[in-house]
Design a protein around this motif. Structure first.
Motif, PDB file in Angstrom:
ATOM      1  N   GLU A 141       7.658   3.431  -6.499  1.00  0.00           N
ATOM      2  CA  GLU A 141       6.252   3.826  -6.364  1.00  0.00           C
ATOM      3  C   GLU A 141       5.502   3.649  -7.686  1.00  0.00           C
ATOM      4  OE1 GLU A 141       8.718   5.807  -5.516  1.00  0.00           O
ATOM      5  OE2 GLU A 141       8.563   6.256  -3.369  1.00  0.00           O
ATOM      6  N   VAL A 142       4.197   3.403  -7.555  1.00  0.00           N
ATOM      7  CA  VAL A 142       3.277   3.352  -8.696  1.00  0.00           C
ATOM      8  C   VAL A 142       2.222   4.420  -8.448  1.00  0.00           C
ATOM      9  CG1 VAL A 142       1.548   1.973  -9.905  1.00  0.00           C
ATOM     10  CG2 VAL A 142       3.672   0.897  -9.108  1.00  0.00           C
ATOM     11  N   TRP A 143       2.087   5.364  -9.387  1.00  0.00           N
ATOM     12  CA  TRP A 143       1.119   6.452  -9.234  1.00  0.00           C
ATOM     13  C   TRP A 143      -0.155   6.114 -10.003  1.00  0.00           C
ATOM     14  CZ3 TRP A 143       6.321   7.221  -9.899  1.00  0.00           C
ATOM     15  CH2 TRP A 143       6.983   7.925  -8.882  1.00  0.00           C
ATOM     16  N   LEU A 144      -1.283   6.262  -9.339  1.00  0.00           N
ATOM     17  CA  LEU A 144      -2.571   5.936  -9.943  1.00  0.00           C
ATOM     18  C   LEU A 144      -3.526   7.114  -9.770  1.00  0.00           C
ATOM     19  CD1 LEU A 144      -4.390   2.551  -9.692  1.00  0.00           C
ATOM     20  CD2 LEU A 144      -5.660   4.666  -9.356  1.00  0.00           C
TER      21      LEU A 144
ATOM     22  N   SER B  68       0.817  -1.220   0.000  1.00  0.00           N
ATOM     23  CA  SER B  68       0.000   0.000   0.000  1.00  0.00           C
ATOM     24  C   SER B  68       0.847   1.264   0.000  1.00  0.00           C
ATOM     25  CB  SER B  68      -0.933   0.000   1.210  1.00  0.00           C
ATOM     26  OG  SER B  68      -1.841  -1.074   1.145  1.00  0.00           O
ATOM     27  N   ASP B  69       2.016   1.218   0.643  1.00  0.00           N
ATOM     28  CA  ASP B  69       2.828   2.432   0.691  1.00  0.00           C
ATOM     29  C   ASP B  69       3.537   2.716  -0.632  1.00  0.00           C
ATOM     30  OD1 ASP B  69       4.539   0.290   0.839  1.00  0.00           O
ATOM     31  OD2 ASP B  69       5.807   1.135   2.410  1.00  0.00           O
ATOM     32  N   ARG B  70       3.505   1.758  -1.553  1.00  0.00           N
ATOM     33  CA  ARG B  70       4.086   1.975  -2.880  1.00  0.00           C
ATOM     34  C   ARG B  70       3.056   2.487  -3.878  1.00  0.00           C
ATOM     35  NH1 ARG B  70       5.668  -2.918  -5.267  1.00  0.00           N
ATOM     36  NH2 ARG B  70       6.471  -1.591  -6.927  1.00  0.00           N
TER      37      ARG B  70
END
Length: 295
Positions: free
Chosen positions: A215-218, A170-172
């Protein structure tokens, strides 16, 4: 024109102009395996009046087949039609076989795990089994080549929650604009195939980099008539775009042939969604847009 032909045409016209979308959809699907040059005027008339995107696409396929029959001098009774019908039957049988062979195995796995693992329902093992079950159902739906999407109402928040890979911490995952009230109509099986693959690919690509870049940005958003969802991540590899990967079957992954991307494209086409995937300068960008509500 024979009396039988006139009766078929009359029934087809009635169904194509029915007030019930389900009847129009069934008639449009029928045209894919019963096309004939003589039906071209009927199809064109239905296309002009049809407003539902998925039915319009089915009609367009029927029109293309009918026009092809006109060029080749063939009709619905030709070997080409028989071959098309056989292919559809094979794909539908494959879809049923996927469910028939995997459902019991997943049930056995779940029961064995429940006996051997304390607090199984809240365990990571149960989470992974459920993820596997959803992915198999999605593939079964995709394999049924001419199955009309089963439109149900959900939210983009629920889509992301259900599609997030269990190993994407979740933190990624950095979310923006994700609201619990962002309702859309979609087929969750096909949508799961698209978004779960996109998140998995982004997560795996980012994990190859330095820990500070994983990180993965959504982001998501809606208007009155449409929705959009985008995923961005850093990656290490050559630049590429969606069309190149989908057509060549190659990607930056070792021993990977881009099959997940092909499945995403097929599912997006079935839902009449626009899907793009580009990667340049060390950043990959995935975008999915579509009609928000289905009539």
């Amino acid at each position: 024109m024979s009396m039988e032909r006139m009766m078929i045409d009359s029934e087809l016209k009635s169904r194509l102009h029915s007030s019930l979308p389900s009847q129009r959809a069934e008639a449009a699907e029928w045209l894919k395996t019963n096309y004939s040059p003589s039906l071209i005027p009927i199809i064109l008339d239905a296309l002009e009046k049809e407003s539902v995107p998925t039915i319009r696409r089915a009609l367009a396929v029927g029109l293309k087949l009918a026009q092809s029959g006109e060029r080749d001098g063939i009709c619905a009774e030709s070997s080409k039609t028989v071959d098309t019908g056989k292919l559809i039957s094979i794909l539908d049988d494959l879809a049923g076989l996927i469910r028939h062979e995997t459902d019991p195995a997943i049930g056995w796995l779940r029961r064995a795990a429940a006996r051997e693992i304390p607090n199984f329902e809240s365990s990571e093992t149960n989470l992974y089994i459920e993820t596997l079950r959803r992915r198999i159902i999605s593939l079964e739906t995709l394999a049924a080549a001419h199955r009309i999407p089963n439109w149900t109402r959900t939210t983009l928040y629920d889509v992301i929650r259900d599609c997030k890979p269990p190993d994407l911490e979740s933190d990624r995952l950095i979310g923006k604009g994700i609201e619990r009230q962002d309702y859309i109509d979609t087929d969750w099986r096909l949508m799961n195939l698209i978004v779960a693959n996109a998140l998995k690919n982004a997560s795996e690509a980012a994990l190859t980099l330095h820990p500070s870049q994983t990180e993965v940005w959504l982001e998501t958003g809606v208007s009155d008539t449409s929705f959009w969802l985008s995923i961005t991540n850093r990656f290490d590899g050559d630049s590429f775009d969606f069309d190149h990967v989908a057509h060549t079957g190659s990607s930056n992954k070792v021993d990977h042939k881009g099959l997940g991307i092909s499945a995403m494209r097929m599912a997006a086409d079935r839902l009449n969604y626009d899907l793009t995937l580009t990667a340049t300068g060390g950043t990959a960008f995935f975008s999915l847009t579509g009609t928000r509500f289905h009539e």
